[in-house]
Write an enzyme that holds these catalytic residues in place. Sequence first.
Site, PDB file in Angstrom:
ATOM      1  N   LYS A  96      -4.870  11.422  -1.629  1.00  0.00           N
ATOM      2  CA  LYS A  96      -6.293  11.596  -1.337  1.00  0.00           C
ATOM      3  C   LYS A  96      -6.615  10.788  -0.082  1.00  0.00           C
ATOM      4  O   LYS A  96      -6.741   9.569  -0.139  1.00  0.00           O
ATOM      5  CB  LYS A  96      -7.158  11.090  -2.502  1.00  0.00           C
ATOM      6  CG  LYS A  96      -8.602  11.526  -2.364  1.00  0.00           C
ATOM      7  CD  LYS A  96      -9.578  10.623  -3.077  1.00  0.00           C
ATOM      8  CE  LYS A  96      -9.869   9.371  -2.312  1.00  0.00           C
ATOM      9  NZ  LYS A  96     -10.456   9.562  -0.968  1.00  0.00           N
ATOM     10  N   ALA A 103      -8.952   9.469   3.149  1.00  0.00           N
ATOM     11  CA  ALA A 103     -10.380   9.123   3.261  1.00  0.00           C
ATOM     12  C   ALA A 103     -11.153  10.353   3.731  1.00  0.00           C
ATOM     13  O   ALA A 103     -10.674  11.117   4.568  1.00  0.00           O
ATOM     14  CB  ALA A 103     -10.551   7.981   4.251  1.00  0.00           C
ATOM     15  N   GLU A 111      -2.724  -2.412  -0.849  1.00  0.00           N
ATOM     16  CA  GLU A 111      -2.778  -2.925   0.533  1.00  0.00           C
ATOM     17  C   GLU A 111      -4.254  -3.064   0.872  1.00  0.00           C
ATOM     18  O   GLU A 111      -4.921  -2.074   1.156  1.00  0.00           O
ATOM     19  CB  GLU A 111      -2.087  -1.952   1.500  1.00  0.00           C
ATOM     20  CG  GLU A 111      -0.614  -1.729   1.227  1.00  0.00           C
ATOM     21  CD  GLU A 111       0.254  -2.904   1.653  1.00  0.00           C
ATOM     22  OE1 GLU A 111      -0.256  -3.826   2.317  1.00  0.00           O
ATOM     23  OE2 GLU A 111       1.445  -2.902   1.304  1.00  0.00           O
ATOM     24  N   LEU A 112      -4.755  -4.289   0.824  1.00  0.00           N
ATOM     25  CA  LEU A 112      -6.211  -4.472   0.869  1.00  0.00           C
ATOM     26  C   LEU A 112      -6.670  -5.134   2.177  1.00  0.00           C
ATOM     27  O   LEU A 112      -5.963  -5.101   3.172  1.00  0.00           O
ATOM     28  CB  LEU A 112      -6.645  -5.261  -0.373  1.00  0.00           C
ATOM     29  CG  LEU A 112      -6.124  -4.677  -1.701  1.00  0.00           C
ATOM     30  CD1 LEU A 112      -6.572  -5.512  -2.881  1.00  0.00           C
ATOM     31  CD2 LEU A 112      -6.544  -3.228  -1.881  1.00  0.00           C
ATOM     32  N   CYS A 152      -6.566  -3.670   9.499  1.00  0.00           N
ATOM     33  CA  CYS A 152      -6.529  -4.726   8.482  1.00  0.00           C
ATOM     34  C   CYS A 152      -5.808  -5.961   9.021  1.00  0.00           C
ATOM     35  O   CYS A 152      -6.058  -7.070   8.580  1.00  0.00           O
ATOM     36  CB  CYS A 152      -5.848  -4.219   7.222  1.00  0.00           C
ATOM     37  SG  CYS A 152      -4.247  -3.487   7.580  1.00  0.00           S
ATOM     38  N   GLU A 170     -14.412  -9.292   7.067  1.00  0.00           N
ATOM     39  CA  GLU A 170     -13.684  -8.467   8.031  1.00  0.00           C
ATOM     40  C   GLU A 170     -14.703  -7.919   9.018  1.00  0.00           C
ATOM     41  O   GLU A 170     -15.654  -7.250   8.614  1.00  0.00           O
ATOM     42  CB  GLU A 170     -13.050  -7.270   7.320  1.00  0.00           C
ATOM     43  CG  GLU A 170     -11.742  -7.532   6.669  1.00  0.00           C
ATOM     44  CD  GLU A 170     -11.102  -6.219   6.196  1.00  0.00           C
ATOM     45  OE1 GLU A 170     -11.700  -5.546   5.346  1.00  0.00           O
ATOM     46  OE2 GLU A 170     -10.008  -5.899   6.670  1.00  0.00           O
TER      47      GLU A 170
HETATM   48  P1  NAD Z   1     -12.364   1.874   1.289  1.00  0.00           P
HETATM   49  O1  NAD Z   1     -11.864   0.942   0.262  1.00  0.00           O
HETATM   50  O2  NAD Z   1     -13.803   2.127   1.386  1.00  0.00           O
HETATM   51  O3  NAD Z   1     -11.703   3.315   1.085  1.00  0.00           O
HETATM   52  C1  NAD Z   1     -10.305   3.491   1.041  1.00  0.00           C
HETATM   53  C2  NAD Z   1     -10.002   4.774   0.299  1.00  0.00           C
HETATM   54  O4  NAD Z   1     -10.437   4.637  -1.052  1.00  0.00           O
HETATM   55  C3  NAD Z   1     -10.693   6.011   0.844  1.00  0.00           C
HETATM   56  O5  NAD Z   1      -9.832   7.116   0.690  1.00  0.00           O
HETATM   57  C4  NAD Z   1     -11.895   6.150  -0.084  1.00  0.00           C
HETATM   58  O6  NAD Z   1     -12.357   7.469  -0.168  1.00  0.00           O
HETATM   59  C5  NAD Z   1     -11.284   5.711  -1.393  1.00  0.00           C
HETATM   60  N1  NAD Z   1     -12.231   5.217  -2.389  1.00  0.00           N
HETATM   61  C6  NAD Z   1     -13.386   4.543  -2.194  1.00  0.00           C
HETATM   62  N2  NAD Z   1     -13.949   4.242  -3.389  1.00  0.00           N
HETATM   63  C7  NAD Z   1     -13.124   4.733  -4.347  1.00  0.00           C
HETATM   64  C8  NAD Z   1     -13.138   4.732  -5.770  1.00  0.00           C
HETATM   65  N3  NAD Z   1     -14.123   4.165  -6.462  1.00  0.00           N
HETATM   66  N4  NAD Z   1     -12.107   5.314  -6.434  1.00  0.00           N
HETATM   67  C9  NAD Z   1     -11.085   5.874  -5.752  1.00  0.00           C
HETATM   68  N5  NAD Z   1     -11.021   5.918  -4.409  1.00  0.00           N
HETATM   69  C10 NAD Z   1     -12.020   5.339  -3.712  1.00  0.00           C
HETATM   70  O7  NAD Z   1     -11.743   1.381   2.677  1.00  0.00           O
HETATM   71  P2  NAD Z   1     -11.908   2.040   4.119  1.00  0.00           P
HETATM   72  O8  NAD Z   1     -13.246   1.701   4.645  1.00  0.00           O
HETATM   73  O9  NAD Z   1     -11.473   3.471   4.105  1.00  0.00           O
HETATM   74  O10 NAD Z   1     -10.782   1.255   4.939  1.00  0.00           O
HETATM   75  C11 NAD Z   1     -10.997   0.007   5.484  1.00  0.00           C
HETATM   76  C12 NAD Z   1     -10.398  -1.057   4.600  1.00  0.00           C
HETATM   77  O11 NAD Z   1      -9.011  -0.787   4.393  1.00  0.00           O
HETATM   78  C13 NAD Z   1     -10.453  -2.428   5.206  1.00  0.00           C
HETATM   79  O12 NAD Z   1     -10.805  -3.365   4.223  1.00  0.00           O
HETATM   80  C14 NAD Z   1      -9.029  -2.657   5.680  1.00  0.00           C
HETATM   81  O13 NAD Z   1      -8.659  -4.010   5.800  1.00  0.00           O
HETATM   82  C15 NAD Z   1      -8.254  -1.967   4.633  1.00  0.00           C
HETATM   83  N6  NAD Z   1      -6.921  -1.612   5.100  1.00  0.00           N
HETATM   84  C16 NAD Z   1      -5.864  -2.294   4.591  1.00  0.00           C
HETATM   85  C17 NAD Z   1      -4.589  -2.024   5.048  1.00  0.00           C
HETATM   86  C18 NAD Z   1      -3.408  -2.757   4.509  1.00  0.00           C
HETATM   87  O14 NAD Z   1      -2.304  -2.271   4.693  1.00  0.00           O
HETATM   88  N7  NAD Z   1      -3.568  -3.891   3.855  1.00  0.00           N
HETATM   89  C19 NAD Z   1      -4.399  -1.035   6.028  1.00  0.00           C
HETATM   90  C20 NAD Z   1      -5.509  -0.350   6.521  1.00  0.00           C
HETATM   91  C21 NAD Z   1      -6.775  -0.646   6.039  1.00  0.00           C
END
Ligand code: NAD
Length: 512
Positions: free
Chosen positions: A208, A210, A284-285, A318, A415
Site C-alpha cells: 500500500k 502513500a 522504519e520510523l 528521514c 522532524e
Molecule cells: P505517515 O506515517 O503519515 O504515512 C506512511 C504510510 O502509512 C502512508 O502510506 C500512509 O497512507 C499510511 N498510513 C497512515 N496512517 C495509517 C494507518 N492508520 N493505518 C495504516 N496505514 C496508515 O508518514 P509519511 O508522511 O507518508 O512519511 C513521512 C514519515 O516517514 C516521516 O516521519 C519520515 O521520517 C518517515 N520515513 C522513515 C523512513 C525510514 O526508513 N526510517 C524512510 C522514509 C520516511
Amino acid sequence: MTTMPDARTTDQAPAVPEVVEVDAPRNAREAELLKRVPDGLFIGGHWTPSSSGSTLDVRDPATGRVLKRIADATPADGLAALDAAVAAADSWAATAPRVRGEMLRSAFDLLQERRDEVALLMTMEMGKPLSEALGEVTYGGEFLRWFSEEAVRIPGRFGPNPEGSGSIVVSHQPVGPCYLITPWNFPLAMATRKIAPALAAGCTVVIKPAELTPLTTLYVVAMLEEVGVPAGVVNVITTTASAAVSEPIIADPRLRKISFTGSTAVGRRLLKQAADNVLRTSMELGGNAPFVVFEDADLEMAVTGAMTAKFRNTGQACTAANRFLVHRTIAGDFADRITERVRGLVVGRGTEPDVTIGPLINEKAVEKADALVHDAVDRGATLRAGGHPVEGIGTFYEPTVVTGVLPGSYILREEIFGPVISIVEFDTEEEAVALANATEYGLAGYVFTTDLARAHRLIGSVQTGMMGVNTGILSNAAAPFGGVKQSGLGREGGSEGIQEYLTTKYTLIPSA
Ligand code: NAD
C-alpha cells in the site's frame, strides 16, 4: 504545532534564493507517460477498479494540478488483495531461489532501461528535482539487484548435537504473506527496499503506497508483471482510507508480517494492531538526525556534507540532518559558508533545468516548516536566509538558515521535513553528545572531525542506528538501514534485510 506563534522577526535581512517561475504545462512526454501508468488496483494478476468505483486524485505538488485519477480501494479490496497473496504463497515459496533472483535481476535491468521515465514520474508526483529522482532510480534499483543476489545466499547451519547423538539443522523459511506500507518521500526506493527482499525470501506481498505518491509503485509493479512475477505474488492497493483498509488486513490470521515505513505516530498504532495477531514487524520510523561539526573538522567538507544531508529531497528525508550542532569557535564561519551556498540554490518545479529545491509535498508541510522556523526565531534564534513560504502556485518553502537556536525550540524536537538548517552551538565533546542524544529518535547521525579517535568515540556514544563520518549521505542497499529508540525496529538492506522476511526453523535429527 498550531499553538506556535507565527511572528516573523529577524535582526538582519535574510538572503532570498532565486525562484524560477514555471508555468509547467503538462507536455506531451509527461502526458504520454502518465497514460501508461496503470490506474487500477493490482490483485491476483489483474488490474481492477475499486469495488466501490471510487477514485483518488494524484497531484503535482509543484503546480497543484491533478496528474492522474486512480482507484481508491475499500476494505473489501484490501482483503481481496490479501486473498491473492495467500493463494500464491505456497507456489512462490516453492519457486527455486535462482528463479526468484533472476526475476528481480530482470526487473533491475528493465528499470535501468527506463530510468529516465521512472525519474520523471517521481518528480511529477513527489516534486524532487530530476537529478535527485535519477539518483533514487539508482538507489532504489540497487535493492532489486542486491536482493536478486541474496535470494540464492539464504544461510543455514548444520552442527553436531552437543549431547552426542545426531545433528542440529537450522534452516530458514519464508515468513508468509506480508503487508507493506510505504511513505511518499521516496516513492521508488521505499517500495523496492521492501518488495525485493520479500520476494527474494519467497514471500508474497500486498503493498500500500502513500496516497500522495502512488504512481511510481503502480509503474514498478507493472514492470514486475512484465518480467514474469506470477499472479498474486505482488498485489497493490491504493487508498485514501489507509486505516480502514489496513486494519482488517493486519487482523487477518493469514497475514504473517507487516513492514511499515512512515511516521513514528502511525508506526506505534500499527505495532499495537500487530500485537493482537502476533505479527513479525519491521518499523522504519521518523528521525531527528544530529549533524555534529567539531572544531578540528575540514570545514569545507562539513559544509558540503551539510548541504547534502539537509537539502537532498528538499529536506524531506528521514535521514535528513535536523539539528546542526557546531563547535562555538567555528559556528560563525560555518553559518556564513552555509548561507552563501544557500543563496546558490534554485527553487522550482523539479523538471526544470538547474532547479535544486523542489516543492514540499503539500500545504501542511509548508505550514509546519514555517511554524518551526518562527518558533525558533521567537525564542531568540537569528534568521540568516529564507524563512517564508514562496508565493504563487505550488507548495514551496524558501531554503532557510537559522542560527543560535536555543534549547526548548520545537525545531530541535520535531522532524522539520523541509529545507531548513537550524544551528546550535556547543563547547565540549560531552555537551555535543548530550545534545545529539537529547531526542526520542535515533535513526541517523553525522559527525565531522579529523580526529579518528574522536570519530570512534562518537560511533559508540551517539544513539542512532546509522552514522556518517565526514559524509552527508549514507543510504546504501548493501548496508543495514534502520533506527533505535523511537525510530523503529528491524533493518532494511544488507544481508540483514532478507532476514526480516525469513523465519528460523530448528530441526533435531537423532543418529540412532
Ligand atoms: P505517515 O506515517 O503519515 O504515512 C506512511 C504510510 O502509512 C502512508 O502510506 C500512509 O497512507 C499510511 N498510513 C497512515 N496512517 C495509517 C494507518 N492508520 N493505518 C495504516 N496505514 C496508515 O508518514 P509519511 O508522511 O507518508 O512519511 C513521512 C514519515 O516517514 C516521516 O516521519 C519520515 O521520517 C518517515 N520515513 C522513515 C523512513 C525510514 O526508513 N526510517 C524512510 C522514509 C520516511
